[in-house]
Design a protein around this motif. Structure first.
Motif, PDB file in Angstrom:
ATOM      1  N   GLU A  28     -63.749  92.174 -79.184  1.00 29.81           N
ATOM      2  CA  GLU A  28     -64.911  92.834 -79.778  1.00 29.81           C
ATOM      3  C   GLU A  28     -66.245  92.323 -79.226  1.00 29.81           C
ATOM      4  OE1 GLU A  28     -64.729  93.312 -84.029  1.00 29.81           O
ATOM      5  OE2 GLU A  28     -62.552  93.571 -83.969  1.00 29.81           O
ATOM      6  N   SER A  29     -66.185  91.536 -78.161  1.00 30.63           N
ATOM      7  CA  SER A  29     -67.404  91.017 -77.544  1.00 30.63           C
ATOM      8  C   SER A  29     -68.235  92.161 -76.987  1.00 30.63           C
ATOM      9  CB  SER A  29     -67.062  90.052 -76.413  1.00 30.63           C
ATOM     10  OG  SER A  29     -66.413  88.913 -76.927  1.00 30.63           O
ATOM     11  N   GLU A  30     -69.530  92.008 -77.113  1.00 33.17           N
ATOM     12  CA  GLU A  30     -70.436  93.051 -76.643  1.00 33.17           C
ATOM     13  C   GLU A  30     -70.830  92.884 -75.181  1.00 33.17           C
ATOM     14  OE1 GLU A  30     -73.719  93.561 -79.310  1.00 33.17           O
ATOM     15  OE2 GLU A  30     -72.413  93.723 -81.055  1.00 33.17           O
ATOM     16  N   THR A  31     -70.694  91.665 -74.659  1.00 33.52           N
ATOM     17  CA  THR A  31     -71.055  91.416 -73.261  1.00 33.52           C
ATOM     18  C   THR A  31     -69.961  90.583 -72.588  1.00 33.52           C
ATOM     19  OG1 THR A  31     -72.203  89.328 -73.710  1.00 33.52           O
ATOM     20  CG2 THR A  31     -73.519  91.360 -73.859  1.00 33.52           C
ATOM     21  N   GLU A  32     -69.961  90.599 -71.253  1.00 34.27           N
ATOM     22  CA  GLU A  32     -69.011  89.772 -70.501  1.00 34.27           C
ATOM     23  C   GLU A  32     -69.252  88.297 -70.764  1.00 34.27           C
ATOM     24  OE1 GLU A  32     -66.191  90.023 -68.433  1.00 34.27           O
ATOM     25  OE2 GLU A  32     -66.248  91.993 -69.373  1.00 34.27           O
ATOM     26  N   GLU A  33     -70.508  87.908 -70.893  1.00 33.85           N
ATOM     27  CA  GLU A  33     -70.838  86.503 -71.142  1.00 33.85           C
ATOM     28  C   GLU A  33     -70.282  86.053 -72.498  1.00 33.85           C
ATOM     29  OE1 GLU A  33     -74.696  83.533 -71.322  1.00 33.85           O
ATOM     30  OE2 GLU A  33     -74.945  85.551 -70.534  1.00 33.85           O
ATOM     31  N   GLU A  34     -70.429  86.905 -73.501  1.00 35.72           N
ATOM     32  CA  GLU A  34     -69.898  86.594 -74.828  1.00 35.72           C
ATOM     33  C   GLU A  34     -68.371  86.508 -74.770  1.00 35.72           C
ATOM     34  OE1 GLU A  34     -70.235  88.357 -79.401  1.00 35.72           O
ATOM     35  OE2 GLU A  34     -71.260  89.391 -77.774  1.00 35.72           O
ATOM     36  N   LYS A  35     -67.750  87.433 -74.056  1.00 34.51           N
ATOM     37  CA  LYS A  35     -66.289  87.424 -73.894  1.00 34.51           C
ATOM     38  C   LYS A  35     -65.848  86.126 -73.232  1.00 34.51           C
ATOM     39  CE  LYS A  35     -62.606  89.824 -71.474  1.00 34.51           C
ATOM     40  NZ  LYS A  35     -62.260  90.837 -70.499  1.00 34.51           N
ATOM     41  N   ASP A  36     -66.536  85.745 -72.153  1.00 38.52           N
ATOM     42  CA  ASP A  36     -66.201  84.494 -71.463  1.00 38.52           C
ATOM     43  C   ASP A  36     -66.326  83.297 -72.398  1.00 38.52           C
ATOM     44  OD1 ASP A  36     -65.787  85.943 -69.134  1.00 38.52           O
ATOM     45  OD2 ASP A  36     -67.723  85.398 -68.247  1.00 38.52           O
ATOM     46  N   PHE A  37     -67.362  83.294 -73.216  1.00 34.20           N
ATOM     47  CA  PHE A  37     -67.570  82.195 -74.161  1.00 34.20           C
ATOM     48  C   PHE A  37     -66.391  82.081 -75.129  1.00 34.20           C
ATOM     49  CE2 PHE A  37     -69.021  80.723 -78.338  1.00 34.20           C
ATOM     50  CZ  PHE A  37     -69.477  79.462 -78.013  1.00 34.20           C
ATOM     51  N   TYR A  38     -65.998  83.205 -75.723  1.00 29.75           N
ATOM     52  CA  TYR A  38     -64.899  83.159 -76.688  1.00 29.75           C
ATOM     53  C   TYR A  38     -63.564  82.828 -76.017  1.00 29.75           C
ATOM     54  CZ  TYR A  38     -68.122  84.869 -80.200  1.00 29.75           C
ATOM     55  OH  TYR A  38     -69.189  84.998 -81.062  1.00 29.75           O
ATOM     56  N   GLU A  39     -63.396  83.230 -74.761  1.00 26.35           N
ATOM     57  CA  GLU A  39     -62.188  82.838 -74.032  1.00 26.35           C
ATOM     58  C   GLU A  39     -62.158  81.331 -73.822  1.00 26.35           C
ATOM     59  OE1 GLU A  39     -62.420  85.349 -70.581  1.00 26.35           O
ATOM     60  OE2 GLU A  39     -61.147  86.870 -71.499  1.00 26.35           O
ATOM     61  N   MET A  40     -63.313  80.755 -73.500  1.00 30.26           N
ATOM     62  CA  MET A  40     -63.387  79.293 -73.330  1.00 30.26           C
ATOM     63  C   MET A  40     -63.121  78.579 -74.657  1.00 30.26           C
ATOM     64  SD  MET A  40     -66.367  78.463 -70.555  1.00 30.26           S
ATOM     65  CE  MET A  40     -67.680  79.255 -71.457  1.00 30.26           C
ATOM     66  N   VAL A  41     -63.640  79.113 -75.736  1.00 30.21           N
ATOM     67  CA  VAL A  41     -63.383  78.533 -77.061  1.00 30.21           C
ATOM     68  C   VAL A  41     -61.884  78.571 -77.346  1.00 30.21           C
ATOM     69  CG1 VAL A  41     -63.667  78.890 -79.547  1.00 30.21           C
ATOM     70  CG2 VAL A  41     -65.660  79.008 -78.032  1.00 30.21           C
ATOM     71  N   GLY A  42     -61.258  79.719 -77.101  1.00 33.15           N
ATOM     72  CA  GLY A  42     -59.812  79.842 -77.322  1.00 33.15           C
ATOM     73  C   GLY A  42     -59.026  78.858 -76.480  1.00 33.15           C
ATOM     74  N   ASP A  43     -59.412  78.702 -75.209  1.00 30.64           N
ATOM     75  CA  ASP A  43     -58.740  77.742 -74.326  1.00 30.64           C
ATOM     76  C   ASP A  43     -58.909  76.317 -74.843  1.00 30.64           C
ATOM     77  OD1 ASP A  43     -57.986  79.840 -72.696  1.00 30.64           O
ATOM     78  OD2 ASP A  43     -59.511  79.436 -71.163  1.00 30.64           O
ATOM     79  N   PHE A  44     -60.120  75.986 -75.270  1.00 31.99           N
ATOM     80  CA  PHE A  44     -60.396  74.654 -75.806  1.00 31.99           C
ATOM     81  C   PHE A  44     -59.513  74.364 -77.024  1.00 31.99           C
ATOM     82  CE2 PHE A  44     -62.585  72.146 -79.057  1.00 31.99           C
ATOM     83  CZ  PHE A  44     -62.700  70.939 -78.405  1.00 31.99           C
ATOM     84  N   LEU A  45     -59.454  75.326 -77.942  1.00 32.42           N
ATOM     85  CA  LEU A  45     -58.664  75.122 -79.155  1.00 32.42           C
ATOM     86  C   LEU A  45     -57.171  75.017 -78.835  1.00 32.42           C
ATOM     87  CD1 LEU A  45     -60.557  77.561 -81.552  1.00 32.42           C
ATOM     88  CD2 LEU A  45     -60.696  75.054 -81.509  1.00 32.42           C
ATOM     89  N   LEU A  46     -56.694  75.794 -77.858  1.00 30.84           N
ATOM     90  CA  LEU A  46     -55.298  75.706 -77.442  1.00 30.84           C
ATOM     91  C   LEU A  46     -55.001  74.345 -76.828  1.00 30.84           C
ATOM     92  CD1 LEU A  46     -52.520  76.961 -76.966  1.00 30.84           C
ATOM     93  CD2 LEU A  46     -53.429  77.928 -74.834  1.00 30.84           C
TER      94      LEU A  46
END
Length: 58
Positions: A28-46
């Motif tokens: 549901e990210s509105e921008t590629e930058e926001e998407k990248d941020f949430y992907e990094m958060v997910g990777d960090f938590l994993l």
């Protein structure tokens, strides 16, 4: 100077996310930058969870 407590509170909230939550945020990210941020958060938590599992198996 930044509001350290504010960012500490944000970190605590982010740390509560589960994989489904981070996937929803990515989708549901509105921008590629926001998407990248949430992907990094997910990777960090994993990675954090993997580390806990590995350390717990000793």
């Amino acid at each position: 100077m930044c509001d350290v407590k504010k960012y500490s509170d944000i970190y605590k909230e982010i740390a509560k996310l589960n994989p489904k939550d981070t996937l929803q945020l990515v989708l549901e990210s509105e921008t590629e930058e926001e998407k990248d941020f949430y992907e990094m958060v997910g990777d960090f938590l994993l990675q954090k969870k993997q580390k806990e599992v590995i350390e717990g198996s000793d």
